[in-house]
Scaffold this active site. Structure first.
Site, PDB file in Angstrom:
ATOM      1  N   GLY A 155       1.229  -1.136  -0.556  1.00  0.00           N
ATOM      2  CA  GLY A 155       0.061  -0.390  -0.152  1.00  0.00           C
ATOM      3  C   GLY A 155       0.716   1.258   0.035  1.00  0.00           C
ATOM      4  N   ILE A 157       2.689   2.959   2.372  1.00  0.00           N
ATOM      5  CA  ILE A 157       3.874   2.659   3.416  1.00  0.00           C
ATOM      6  C   ILE A 157       4.428   1.908   2.328  1.00  0.00           C
ATOM      7  CG2 ILE A 157       4.333   2.331   5.249  1.00  0.00           C
ATOM      8  CD1 ILE A 157       1.995   3.326   6.700  1.00  0.00           C
ATOM      9  N   ARG A 177      -2.468  -8.615  -1.992  1.00  0.00           N
ATOM     10  CA  ARG A 177      -3.776  -9.296  -2.078  1.00  0.00           C
ATOM     11  C   ARG A 177      -3.874  -9.146  -3.799  1.00  0.00           C
ATOM     12  NH1 ARG A 177      -8.257  -6.705   1.091  1.00  0.00           N
ATOM     13  NH2 ARG A 177      -7.265  -4.495   0.497  1.00  0.00           N
ATOM     14  N   ARG A 237       1.253  -3.544  12.480  1.00  0.00           N
ATOM     15  CA  ARG A 237       0.106  -3.918  13.978  1.00  0.00           C
ATOM     16  C   ARG A 237       0.625  -5.080  14.357  1.00  0.00           C
ATOM     17  NH1 ARG A 237      -1.313   0.538  13.364  1.00  0.00           N
ATOM     18  NH2 ARG A 237      -3.752   1.298  13.851  1.00  0.00           N
ATOM     19  N   GLU A 266      -0.022  -3.571  23.823  1.00  0.00           N
ATOM     20  CA  GLU A 266       0.529  -2.256  24.057  1.00  0.00           C
ATOM     21  C   GLU A 266       0.398  -1.564  24.940  1.00  0.00           C
ATOM     22  OE1 GLU A 266       1.110  -0.275  20.204  1.00  0.00           O
ATOM     23  OE2 GLU A 266       1.769  -2.226  18.894  1.00  0.00           O
ATOM     24  N   HIS A 285       5.626   1.941  19.666  1.00  0.00           N
ATOM     25  CA  HIS A 285       4.625   2.074  18.310  1.00  0.00           C
ATOM     26  C   HIS A 285       5.228   3.770  18.203  1.00  0.00           C
ATOM     27  CE1 HIS A 285       0.824   1.290  16.774  1.00  0.00           C
ATOM     28  NE2 HIS A 285       1.287   2.663  15.992  1.00  0.00           N
ATOM     29  N   GLY A 287       5.783   4.811  14.805  1.00  0.00           N
ATOM     30  CA  GLY A 287       6.230   4.970  13.795  1.00  0.00           C
ATOM     31  C   GLY A 287       5.658   6.702  12.937  1.00  0.00           C
TER      32      GLY A 287
HETATM   33  C1  8YV Z   1      -1.818   5.786  15.168  1.00  0.00           C
HETATM   34  C2  8YV Z   1      -0.972   3.964  14.069  1.00  0.00           C
HETATM   35  O1  8YV Z   1      -1.755   7.319  14.731  1.00  0.00           O
HETATM   36  O2  8YV Z   1      -1.849   5.596  12.061  1.00  0.00           O
HETATM   37  C3  8YV Z   1      -2.081   4.417  12.548  1.00  0.00           C
HETATM   38  O3  8YV Z   1      -2.633   3.733  11.924  1.00  0.00           O
HETATM   39  O4  8YV Z   1      -0.306   2.897  14.772  1.00  0.00           O
HETATM   40  C4  8YV Z   1      -0.587   5.145  14.893  1.00  0.00           C
HETATM   41  O5  8YV Z   1       0.322   5.570  13.921  1.00  0.00           O
HETATM   42  C5  8YV Z   1      -1.198   6.062  16.668  1.00  0.00           C
HETATM   43  O6  8YV Z   1      -1.204   5.743  17.224  1.00  0.00           O
HETATM   44  C6  8YV Z   1      -2.473   7.341  17.053  1.00  0.00           C
HETATM   45  O7  8YV Z   1      -3.570   6.452  17.379  1.00  0.00           O
END
Ligand code: 8YV
Length: 335
Positions: A155, A157, A177, A237, A266, A285, A287
């Site tokens: 996707g 990212i 997919r 995830r 988490e 977490h 990112g």
């Molecule tokens: C969340 C994330 O934005 O964007 C996502 O799906 O996992 C993180 O970047 C962050 O945990 C705030 O909800």
């Protein structure tokens, strides 16, 4: 007459809160609040919108608690915290924040790849604990140049990670997919089967959303395919990975190591086996957790909510068909 109420579990800066306050009452709740019990029925009937973190459960019970709810705006690109089908059936629009965090997450992905390959975390400790003084230079590590990057999920990212990998002369394979013909044609990456991806990757990076189909979908079989010199990286995830199988693969040397920014539980307890393994790099977490990116995300999430409540088309929706048709069973879109 009570003003329409917006529930907030995300960090909204003052300038955006002022925009909300012009039109709505707001109620701030913890990021992991159970909204169905945290809001009393006399207030619940006035709730028109929710602006929430990815850690805020928005399930059927929550959706049923707010009879006037029109939009749930996630401060996240992922939306596994929201029951999309239940929201769609209730004609509640769900919005997310795709596109504004791709670079930040991709940068961290490359950072984890370099840190694993060049052993940066242990290298720092090697200097600090006096090993360099006592034992001389540390063991040689390995280049990432020429090593194969395998992307599970292509996707936004995943594509950004592929673009960055080109700067390091890393051949990129991916499984998705469906093939990304533009990526194939441009030479950005080459589609392959899922098993081939795990067998040939020197770095296997996970970029799929958490769904019933992907939950715990990386386990013993996948780790048995991977090279003993290969690394697993996950910035998507945590629950996509069978963590018991991963701990075994790491302990037995089935794979060389892992870089994990996300975990099934988490915050990760310090007692977790991951915290005892020397060949794992852990992040909390983070990112998308840069000042610039989180500002872009909360701005988009707030504007999505305001647009939806103002009968304007939000920039990013998970179930956009609600606006385009009367079909109650519209499908969600992947991040
Ligand atoms: C969340 C994330 O934005 O964007 C996502 O799906 O996992 C993180 O970047 C962050 O945990 C705030 O909800």
């Amino acid at each position: 007459m009570s003003r329409p109420l917006v529930l907030i579990t995300a960090p909204v800066p003052d300038n955006l809160r002022d925009q909300l306050d012009k039109h709505y009452a707001t109620l701030d709740l913890p990021a992991d609040a159970c909204l169905a019990t945290a809001v009393e029925p006399r207030q619940a009937k006035h709730v028109c919108g929710i602006l929430c973190m990815a850690t805020t459960p928005v399930n059927e019970q929550v959706l049923a608690h707010f009879p006037q709810l029109r939009v749930v705006s996630n401060f996240a690109v992922g939306f596994d915290n929201i029951d999309i089908d239940a929201a769609t059936k209730r004609r509640i629009l769900v919005c997310n924040t795709p596109g504004v965090l791709d670079a930040a997450v991709a940068d961290l992905t490359i950072g984890l790849i370099i840190s694993l390959s060049r052993d940066l975390v242990r290298g720092d400790a090697y200097v600090r604990d006096g090993s360099w003084e006592q034992a001389g230079p540390p063991p040689l590590t390995a280049d990432i140049r020429g090593k194969t990057l395998g992307l599970l999920g292509m996707g936004r990212i995943g594509r950004e990670v592929a673009r960055l990998a080109q700067a390091f002369n890393m051949p990129v394979l991916y499984h998705n997919r469906s093939p990304d013909h533009e990526a194939d044609a441009s030479g950005l990456a080459q589609y392959c089967s899922r098993d081939t991806l795990f067998a040939q990757a020197d770095f296997l990076s996970v970029h799929v959303p958490l769904t019933p189909q992907t939950r715990s979908s990386i386990g013993e079989h996948e780790f048995s395919l991977m090279k003993p010199s290969a690394y697993l990286v996950n910035t998507g995830r945590g629950a996509v990975i069978n963590e018991t199988a991963l701990v075994t693969a790491l302990r037995t040397g089935q794979i060389a190591g892992a870089g994990l920014d996300v975990m099934a539980q988490e915050p990760l307890p310090a007692s977790h086996p991951f915290c005892k393994l020397p060949n794992v790099i852990l992040q909390a977490h983070v990112g998308s957790a840069t000042v610039e990116t989180r500002h872009a995300m909360i701005t988009l999430a707030t504007h999505n909510l305001l647009d939806a409540l103002g009968n304007n088309r939000p920039q990013a929706m998970v179930n956009p068909h609600l606006l385009d048709s009367d079909a109650p069973s519209a499908q969600s879109e992947t991040p």
